[in-house]
Enzyme design. Structure first.
Site, short mmCIF file in Angstrom:
data_model
loop_
_atom_site.label_atom_id
_atom_site.label_comp_id
_atom_site.label_asym_id
_atom_site.label_seq_id
_atom_site.Cartn_x
_atom_site.Cartn_y
_atom_site.Cartn_z
N MET A 34 0.84 -1.20 0.00
CA MET A 34 0.00 0.00 0.00
C MET A 34 0.88 1.25 0.00
O MET A 34 0.42 2.34 0.37
CB MET A 34 -0.93 0.00 1.21
CG MET A 34 -1.88 -1.21 1.21
SD MET A 34 -3.39 -0.96 2.14
CE MET A 34 -2.75 -0.71 3.78
N HIS A 38 8.90 1.17 3.61
CA HIS A 38 9.99 1.19 4.59
C HIS A 38 10.86 -0.04 4.34
O HIS A 38 10.62 -0.80 3.39
CB HIS A 38 9.42 1.22 6.01
CG HIS A 38 8.37 0.17 6.27
ND1 HIS A 38 8.64 -1.19 6.22
CD2 HIS A 38 7.04 0.27 6.54
CE1 HIS A 38 7.54 -1.87 6.48
NE2 HIS A 38 6.55 -1.01 6.66
N ASP A 39 11.85 -0.25 5.23
CA ASP A 39 12.80 -1.34 4.99
C ASP A 39 12.15 -2.72 5.00
O ASP A 39 12.70 -3.67 4.42
CB ASP A 39 13.93 -1.30 6.02
CG ASP A 39 14.92 -0.19 5.70
OD1 ASP A 39 14.79 0.43 4.60
OD2 ASP A 39 15.81 0.08 6.52
N HIS A 41 9.18 -3.45 3.58
CA HIS A 41 8.76 -3.65 2.18
C HIS A 41 9.97 -3.95 1.29
O HIS A 41 9.91 -4.79 0.39
CB HIS A 41 8.09 -2.38 1.64
CG HIS A 41 6.83 -1.98 2.35
ND1 HIS A 41 6.74 -0.85 3.12
CD2 HIS A 41 5.60 -2.58 2.41
CE1 HIS A 41 5.51 -0.74 3.59
NE2 HIS A 41 4.80 -1.77 3.20
N GLN A 65 -10.44 -2.78 2.34
CA GLN A 65 -9.96 -3.46 3.54
C GLN A 65 -9.93 -2.54 4.76
O GLN A 65 -9.50 -2.92 5.83
CB GLN A 65 -8.60 -4.13 3.30
CG GLN A 65 -7.45 -3.16 3.12
CD GLN A 65 -6.21 -3.87 2.60
OE1 GLN A 65 -6.21 -4.42 1.50
NE2 GLN A 65 -5.17 -3.90 3.40
N GLY A 152 4.89 -10.30 3.75
CA GLY A 152 5.62 -10.25 5.01
C GLY A 152 4.97 -11.12 6.07
O GLY A 152 3.74 -11.20 6.16
N GLN A 153 5.80 -11.74 6.89
CA GLN A 153 5.27 -12.47 8.06
C GLN A 153 4.71 -11.51 9.09
O GLN A 153 3.97 -11.91 9.98
CB GLN A 153 6.38 -13.32 8.70
CG GLN A 153 6.83 -14.48 7.84
CD GLN A 153 7.93 -15.29 8.48
OE1 GLN A 153 8.44 -14.96 9.55
NE2 GLN A 153 8.34 -16.35 7.81
N LYS A 154 5.06 -10.24 8.97
CA LYS A 154 4.52 -9.21 9.88
C LYS A 154 2.99 -9.32 9.98
O LYS A 154 2.41 -9.17 11.05
CB LYS A 154 4.94 -7.84 9.34
CG LYS A 154 4.10 -6.67 9.76
CD LYS A 154 4.46 -6.24 11.15
CE LYS A 154 3.83 -4.95 11.62
NZ LYS A 154 2.56 -4.57 11.09
N SER A 190 6.40 -0.53 10.32
CA SER A 190 5.05 -0.44 9.80
C SER A 190 4.83 0.97 9.27
O SER A 190 5.33 1.93 9.86
CB SER A 190 4.03 -0.73 10.91
OG SER A 190 2.75 -0.28 10.53
P1 AMP Z 1 1.38 -2.95 3.57
O1 AMP Z 1 1.92 -1.93 2.63
O2 AMP Z 1 1.45 -2.57 5.00
O3 AMP Z 1 0.05 -3.50 3.13
O4 AMP Z 1 2.37 -4.19 3.48
C1 AMP Z 1 2.75 -4.74 2.25
C2 AMP Z 1 3.54 -5.99 2.50
O5 AMP Z 1 4.70 -5.66 3.28
C3 AMP Z 1 2.77 -7.05 3.29
O6 AMP Z 1 3.06 -8.33 2.75
C4 AMP Z 1 3.33 -6.89 4.67
O7 AMP Z 1 3.25 -8.08 5.44
C5 AMP Z 1 4.77 -6.53 4.38
N1 AMP Z 1 5.39 -5.86 5.52
C6 AMP Z 1 4.93 -4.78 6.20
N2 AMP Z 1 5.74 -4.49 7.23
C7 AMP Z 1 6.75 -5.40 7.21
C8 AMP Z 1 7.90 -5.63 8.03
N3 AMP Z 1 8.20 -4.86 9.07
N4 AMP Z 1 8.70 -6.66 7.71
C9 AMP Z 1 8.42 -7.46 6.65
N5 AMP Z 1 7.36 -7.29 5.84
C10 AMP Z 1 6.52 -6.28 6.12
#
Ligand code: AMP
Length: 283
Positions: A34, A38-39, A41, A65, A152-154, A190
């Protein structure tokens, strides 16, 4: 400066750009995001780079969502910085559709995931979340037809939902999970961390610390119920409003009666002020 990746904003442009990437024997990895990169991603982009010859990153803040009271309108949008970061990681293509492209008028079809999507974790607090995620990720997979997709496993429950969906719908995409990237003090990176005040930011690493302590106690054979209750108390005493702190089976996400029923994943979600943070670790 590295060359900026190509950008597609319409489906015909995406198709043209993908055709150009799909040379003989090329493999394509998709990294759905989205934005507000950050690191964490970028670790996904690096993993994608290692596993495929071409890397497509989608940047789409998916309205379906978010619940009406959530942060869709204020979600950080940092396009220029995102593009520079993706250029440095040598991403090949950015898919950046508008809401009207993803959900044209009369859009009327949704994917409703079950199994891990109804594990009574995130779904208990965000009932429409995984329907929104599964539908948009399903669309991204059919639009981009990647060989692999990196998550991400996050967002651990999300990773399980997407993995299940790709298999159940025979989408032909191998889903890969990448370990969570953390700040030096343990806070999971995040896009929402920018919402934290400096006081809240100072408290936030307690989530990770508490999970680590709990994991250690469980490995030492301490009683599961006691360990989880102690952890929940620590998190609440630090000033969080706790949604859940749970020990679940790492694959099925089913509740586990005792630690011998593992492998165990600890998962937490808690609000500090108005910011909701989630995290998880393996035991
Ligand atoms: P988002 O942009 O927050 O929807 O996240 C996009 C992707 O990045 C998703 O697969 C998340 O799980 C992953 N992601 C977000 N934060 C982290 C993190 N700190 N470490 C690893 N992957 C992440």
């Amino acid at each position: 400066m590295s060359r900026l990746p190509a950008v597609a904003r319409t489906l015909p442009a995406l198709r043209r750009a993908l055709d150009a990437l799909r040379t003989r024997r090329a493999t394509i990895a998709l990294v759905p995001t989205m934005g507000a990169l950050h690191d964490g991603h970028l670790a996904l982009v690096r993993q994608a780079r290692r596993r495929a010859s071409k890397v497509v990153v989608s940047i789409f803040v998916n309205p379906t969502q978010f619940a009406p009271h959530e942060d869709f309108g204020s979600y950080p949008r940092t396009w220029k910085a995102d593009m520079e970061k993706l250029a440095a990681e040598r991403a090949d293509l950015v898919w950046n559709p508008g809401v009207d492209i993803m959900y044209p008028p009369n859009f009327a079809t949704r994917i409703l995931p079950e199994g891990p999507a109804t594990a009574n974790l995130e779904d208990r607090f965000r009932p429409h979340f995984f329907g929104g995620v599964a539908t948009v990720v399903g669309k991204l997979f059919t639009q981009c037809r990647p060989d692999i997709a990196v998550f991400g496993q996050k967002d651990y429950q999300q990773l399980k939902v997407v993995t299940r969906m790709a298999a159940d719908l025979d989408l032909g995409v191998k889903v890969i999970g990448v370990p969570t990237v953390r700040e030096r003090d343990g806070l999971a990176m995040s896009s929402r961390n920018v919402y934290l005040s400096s006081d809240q930011r100072a408290v936030a690493p307690i989530l990770h610390r508490t999970m680590k302590d709990a994991a250690k106690r469980l490995r030492n054979g301490d009683d599961l119920k006691t360990v989880m209750a102690d952890g929940a108390r620590t998190i609440e005493h630090a000033g969080f409003a706790l949604d859940y702190f749970e020990a679940r089976h790492a694959e099925t996400l089913a509740p586990i009666p005792s630690i011998t029923d593992g492998p165990i994943r600890l998962l937490v979600a808690a609000k500090i002020g108005t910011t909701r943070l989630i995290d998880n670790i393996g035991v």
